[in-house]
Design an enzyme around this catalytic site. Structure first.
Site, mmCIF file in Angstrom:
data_model
loop_
_atom_site.group_PDB
_atom_site.id
_atom_site.type_symbol
_atom_site.label_atom_id
_atom_site.label_comp_id
_atom_site.label_asym_id
_atom_site.label_seq_id
_atom_site.Cartn_x
_atom_site.Cartn_y
_atom_site.Cartn_z
ATOM 1 N N GLY A 41 0.867 -1.173 0.000
ATOM 2 C CA GLY A 41 0.000 0.000 0.000
ATOM 3 C C GLY A 41 0.897 1.214 0.000
ATOM 4 O O GLY A 41 1.843 1.280 -0.780
ATOM 5 N N GLU A 42 0.648 2.129 0.907
ATOM 6 C CA GLU A 42 1.451 3.347 1.003
ATOM 7 C C GLU A 42 2.099 3.368 2.382
ATOM 8 O O GLU A 42 1.406 3.537 3.394
ATOM 9 C CB GLU A 42 0.499 4.531 0.778
ATOM 10 C CG GLU A 42 1.164 5.777 0.318
ATOM 11 C CD GLU A 42 2.125 5.590 -0.846
ATOM 12 O OE1 GLU A 42 1.732 5.006 -1.879
ATOM 13 O OE2 GLU A 42 3.278 6.012 -0.703
ATOM 14 N N SER A 43 3.417 3.191 2.398
ATOM 15 C CA SER A 43 4.077 3.024 3.698
ATOM 16 C C SER A 43 3.927 4.244 4.611
ATOM 17 O O SER A 43 3.831 4.104 5.831
ATOM 18 C CB SER A 43 5.553 2.696 3.496
ATOM 19 O OG SER A 43 6.179 3.691 2.727
ATOM 20 N N CYS A 65 6.078 -5.395 0.591
ATOM 21 C CA CYS A 65 6.212 -4.095 -0.078
ATOM 22 C C CYS A 65 6.133 -2.937 0.939
ATOM 23 O O CYS A 65 7.055 -2.781 1.723
ATOM 24 C CB CYS A 65 5.192 -3.996 -1.188
ATOM 25 S SG CYS A 65 5.780 -2.983 -2.532
ATOM 26 N N ARG A 85 13.109 3.176 -0.631
ATOM 27 C CA ARG A 85 11.717 3.334 -1.057
ATOM 28 C C ARG A 85 11.616 3.725 -2.527
ATOM 29 O O ARG A 85 12.377 4.569 -2.996
ATOM 30 C CB ARG A 85 11.140 4.460 -0.198
ATOM 31 C CG ARG A 85 9.731 4.314 0.067
ATOM 32 C CD ARG A 85 9.174 5.401 0.945
ATOM 33 N NE ARG A 85 7.793 5.485 0.588
ATOM 34 C CZ ARG A 85 7.164 6.574 0.292
ATOM 35 N NH1 ARG A 85 7.768 7.737 0.346
ATOM 36 N NH2 ARG A 85 5.895 6.526 -0.058
ATOM 37 N N ARG A 94 5.808 -0.500 -7.632
ATOM 38 C CA ARG A 94 6.546 0.604 -6.983
ATOM 39 C C ARG A 94 7.315 0.062 -5.781
ATOM 40 O O ARG A 94 7.218 0.572 -4.658
ATOM 41 C CB ARG A 94 5.590 1.730 -6.575
ATOM 42 C CG ARG A 94 5.039 2.495 -7.784
ATOM 43 C CD ARG A 94 4.410 3.803 -7.379
ATOM 44 N NE ARG A 94 3.391 3.585 -6.375
ATOM 45 C CZ ARG A 94 3.299 4.245 -5.222
ATOM 46 N NH1 ARG A 94 4.185 5.164 -4.920
ATOM 47 N NH2 ARG A 94 2.336 3.993 -4.401
ATOM 48 N N HIS A 97 4.602 -8.258 -4.269
ATOM 49 C CA HIS A 97 3.250 -8.675 -3.867
ATOM 50 C C HIS A 97 3.061 -10.140 -4.251
ATOM 51 O O HIS A 97 3.127 -10.465 -5.436
ATOM 52 C CB HIS A 97 2.200 -7.855 -4.622
ATOM 53 C CG HIS A 97 2.095 -6.447 -4.143
ATOM 54 N ND1 HIS A 97 0.974 -5.964 -3.526
ATOM 55 C CD2 HIS A 97 2.970 -5.412 -4.186
ATOM 56 C CE1 HIS A 97 1.157 -4.695 -3.213
ATOM 57 N NE2 HIS A 97 2.364 -4.341 -3.610
ATOM 58 N N GLU A 124 0.219 -11.803 -3.585
ATOM 59 C CA GLU A 124 -1.208 -12.112 -3.596
ATOM 60 C C GLU A 124 -1.858 -11.874 -4.958
ATOM 61 O O GLU A 124 -2.960 -12.342 -5.217
ATOM 62 C CB GLU A 124 -1.938 -11.318 -2.506
ATOM 63 C CG GLU A 124 -2.148 -9.832 -2.768
ATOM 64 C CD GLU A 124 -0.899 -8.972 -2.601
ATOM 65 O OE1 GLU A 124 0.184 -9.517 -2.346
ATOM 66 O OE2 GLU A 124 -1.016 -7.748 -2.763
#
Ligand code: GLN
Length: 201
Positions: A46-48, A91, A119, A148, A183, A185
């Site tokens: 997601g967005e760390s 991630c 990152r 990303r 990822h 999944e």
């Protein structure tokens, strides 16, 4: 054992689905009460920066640290030490677990695995890619997506490298913490989840 998926933001629903398909009881974790019900936790992509902010605001981050660092892994232990926790970060989840993050807007992290991670090191959204990787202890190749993705720049001496891609570690473990920069999944392959679950006491 119930497995939690941190559900502040990101790909949590897909991980819940993988766990359910493996017939593992799984819940979404957003609070300290949710966290107290699980013995293992997946922190999704997601967005760390966003995930790190919620970890701090809710106190869930501090409790993860306390339980990762707690003593006995024997579920029959009667000690009053906190119930131990196993964590798998993917991630953004890998970023928030790392000891050191480089790159723009590096978030404050939990520092639970001795690596330095950069990152967005593979570039912007357009540089996202799919790959097949080989993982120690798993036969055959596993299809994964790098979205990303961060890049692991340094691993500490006691960190075990389980997979590399292009000569760079992409799946590593230290004690109760497993992290991957990809990822697992997206393709519905469940072997990385099985690998994590197999190490959970
Ligand atoms: N670039 C994202 C971050 O730094 C991670 C991307 C992902 O989780 N797929 O938070």
């Amino acid at each position: 054992m119930v497995v939690g998926v941190l559900a502040f933001q990101g790909d949590f629903f897909e991980h819940i689905e993988v766990l359910h398909s493996l017939r593992v009881p799984a819940i979404e974790v957003r609070s300290l009460t949710d966290l107290s019900k699980v013995g293992a936790l997946i922190i999704p992509g997601g967005e760390s920066t966003v995930i790190a902010k919620f970890l701090e605001e809710t106190g869930v981050g501090k409790e993860i640290i306390r339980r990762i660092q707690s003593g006995s892994t024997d579920p029959r232990s009667r000690s009053s030490a906190p119930h131990p926790l196993f964590v798998y970060g993917t991630c953004a989840g890998a970023i928030v677990l790392s000891k050191k993050v480089t790159g723009k807007n590096a978030p404050r992290t939990l520092g639970l695995i001795d690596i330095t991670i950069d990152r967005n090191a593979y570039g912007a959204q357009l540089q996202s890619f799919e790959a097949e990787i080989r993982v120690k202890g798993i036969s055959g190749k596993i299809p994964v997506s790098f979205i990303r993705a961060p890049k692991i720049m340094r691993v500490g001496k006691t960190v075990d490298v389980l997979a590399e891609y292009g000569g760079v570690p992409v799946l590593v473990r230290q004690g109760r913490v497993l992290i991957g920069t990809f990822h697992p999944e997206v393709w519905g392959d469940r072997r990385i989840h099985q690998l994590f679950l197999s190490t959970v006491v």
